[in-house]
Design a protein around this motif. Structure first.
Motif, PDB file in Angstrom:
ATOM      1  N   UNK A  81       4.604   3.359  -4.733  1.00  0.00           N
ATOM      2  CA  UNK A  81       4.491   2.148  -5.532  1.00  0.00           C
ATOM      3  C   UNK A  81       3.249   1.348  -5.143  1.00  0.00           C
ATOM      4  N   UNK A  82       2.918   1.364  -3.864  1.00  0.00           N
ATOM      5  CA  UNK A  82       1.689   0.694  -3.428  1.00  0.00           C
ATOM      6  C   UNK A  82       0.465   1.379  -4.038  1.00  0.00           C
ATOM      7  N   UNK A  83       0.490   2.703  -4.093  1.00  0.00           N
ATOM      8  CA  UNK A  83      -0.641   3.433  -4.685  1.00  0.00           C
ATOM      9  C   UNK A  83      -0.841   3.036  -6.146  1.00  0.00           C
ATOM     10  N   UNK A 100      -6.800   3.051   4.027  1.00  0.00           N
ATOM     11  CA  UNK A 100      -7.771   2.391   4.903  1.00  0.00           C
ATOM     12  C   UNK A 100      -7.376   0.936   5.140  1.00  0.00           C
ATOM     13  N   UNK A 101      -6.852   0.256   4.108  1.00  0.00           N
ATOM     14  CA  UNK A 101      -6.364  -1.109   4.300  1.00  0.00           C
ATOM     15  C   UNK A 101      -5.185  -1.121   5.269  1.00  0.00           C
ATOM     16  N   UNK A 161      -1.463  -4.067   7.149  1.00  0.00           N
ATOM     17  CA  UNK A 161      -0.726  -3.711   5.937  1.00  0.00           C
ATOM     18  C   UNK A 161      -1.719  -3.600   4.787  1.00  0.00           C
ATOM     19  N   UNK A 162      -1.344  -2.818   3.781  1.00  0.00           N
ATOM     20  CA  UNK A 162      -2.151  -2.774   2.566  1.00  0.00           C
ATOM     21  C   UNK A 162      -2.209  -4.152   1.928  1.00  0.00           C
ATOM     22  N   UNK A 210      -7.150 -10.096   1.310  1.00  0.00           N
ATOM     23  CA  UNK A 210      -8.511 -10.393   1.777  1.00  0.00           C
ATOM     24  C   UNK A 210      -9.548 -10.034   0.721  1.00  0.00           C
ATOM     25  N   UNK A 211      -9.418  -8.842   0.139  1.00  0.00           N
ATOM     26  CA  UNK A 211     -10.484  -8.310  -0.706  1.00  0.00           C
ATOM     27  C   UNK A 211     -10.256  -8.509  -2.201  1.00  0.00           C
ATOM     28  N   UNK A 212      -9.000  -8.785  -2.607  1.00  0.00           N
ATOM     29  CA  UNK A 212      -8.706  -8.858  -4.040  1.00  0.00           C
ATOM     30  C   UNK A 212      -7.875 -10.081  -4.424  1.00  0.00           C
ATOM     31  N   UNK A 213      -7.546 -10.929  -3.462  1.00  0.00           N
ATOM     32  CA  UNK A 213      -6.831 -12.178  -3.720  1.00  0.00           C
ATOM     33  C   UNK A 213      -5.535 -11.967  -4.507  1.00  0.00           C
ATOM     34  N   UNK A 214      -4.785 -10.927  -4.151  1.00  0.00           N
ATOM     35  CA  UNK A 214      -3.535 -10.667  -4.866  1.00  0.00           C
ATOM     36  C   UNK A 214      -2.476 -11.696  -4.484  1.00  0.00           C
TER      37      UNK A 214
END
Length: 241
Positions: A47-49, A69-70, A76-77, A83-87
């Motif tokens: 689901x994360x993928x 890699x995250x 954690x992903x 950090x990188x996508x402001x989810x």
């Protein structure tokens, strides 16, 4: 079978003696309080993928490589995505925990062993409270813990970051030198070791393989930050009581 990695301890000391001072018992959740072999976390992983593809717009293979890699670099992903996508972390957690928990079997021997531990028992997890409660119901351990310290309690700064442990110690008045930490990832035991906790890595059986799991996720170490290793937590805990 379980094996102990002994650091600065004589061989004749019993496992029980090494935990005699412990008053607070701290457990990771995923792949620790249930066996990795039941593949519960594998559902979350997929689901994360899918979530990664939706957020990044990358092809599946590239999104999955970035996900791993995250996970490796940020704890954690989710942390990497924030950090990188402001989810939105709440949206992420709701999405990736929409799974089938029926594969987690009741484990009365483990529940009995945890219940008999002297002192307080806590969950320290990079997951959330809802996910934790669902797992504990399946295992049969819902009423055994004095607190669940989850990713929201950590303010989304997960293990193995020092802040995660510091927030937990402060929230529950835990003296690390009188505590033990159980986790499946050896990197999550670095800070516990440095703060004085007894550390136990809970691992899969030696023949376990899974195409979703990278080698570092299954790594066992003889490093000084891992004091004990077991692939049978219930039996290990019986030796501590």
């Amino acid at each position: 079978m379980f094996s102990d990695i002994i650091e600065d301890m004589t061989l004749h000391d019993s496992v029980k003696d090494r935990f005699a001072h412990v008053t607070d018992w701290v457990f990771d959740l995923d792949n620790t309080l249930y066996p990795r072999e039941c593949n519960l976390f594998a559902q979350i992983d997929l689901l994360i993928s899918t979530y990664m593809v939706d957020v990044t717009g990358l092809p599946y293979a590239q999104a999955r490589a970035l996900q791993k890699s995250y996970y490796r670099d940020h704890g954690t992903t989710l942390h990497g995505l924030m950090i990188h996508h402001a989810v939105d972390p709440d949206h992420f957690l709701r999405t990736v925990h929409a799974i089938d928990y029926s594969g987690v079997a009741a484990h009365p021997l483990l529940s009995e062993a945890i219940g008999r531990l002297p002192g307080r028992k806590f969950i320290l997890t990079n997951g959330d409270v809802g996910h934790t409660e669902s797992v504990l119901r399946q295992v049969g351990a819902s009423d055994l813990f004095d607190g669940i310290f989850d990713i929201r309690s950590m303010k989304y700064k997960p293990k193995p970051l020092p802040e995660a442990y510091a927030e937990f110690f402060a929230a529950h008045g835990v003296d690390a030198k009188r505590a033990a930490m159980f986790d499946d990832l050896e990197k999550n035991l670095l800070v516990p070791h440095e703060t004085g906790m007894v550390t136990v890595q809970v691992v899969a059986t030696e023949d376990f393989e899974h195409d979703q799991v990278e080698s570092w996720e299954l790594g066992r170490t003889t490093g000084p930050h891992v004091h004990h290793v077991t692939d049978d937590l219930a039996t290990f805990l019986k030796g501590v009581i």
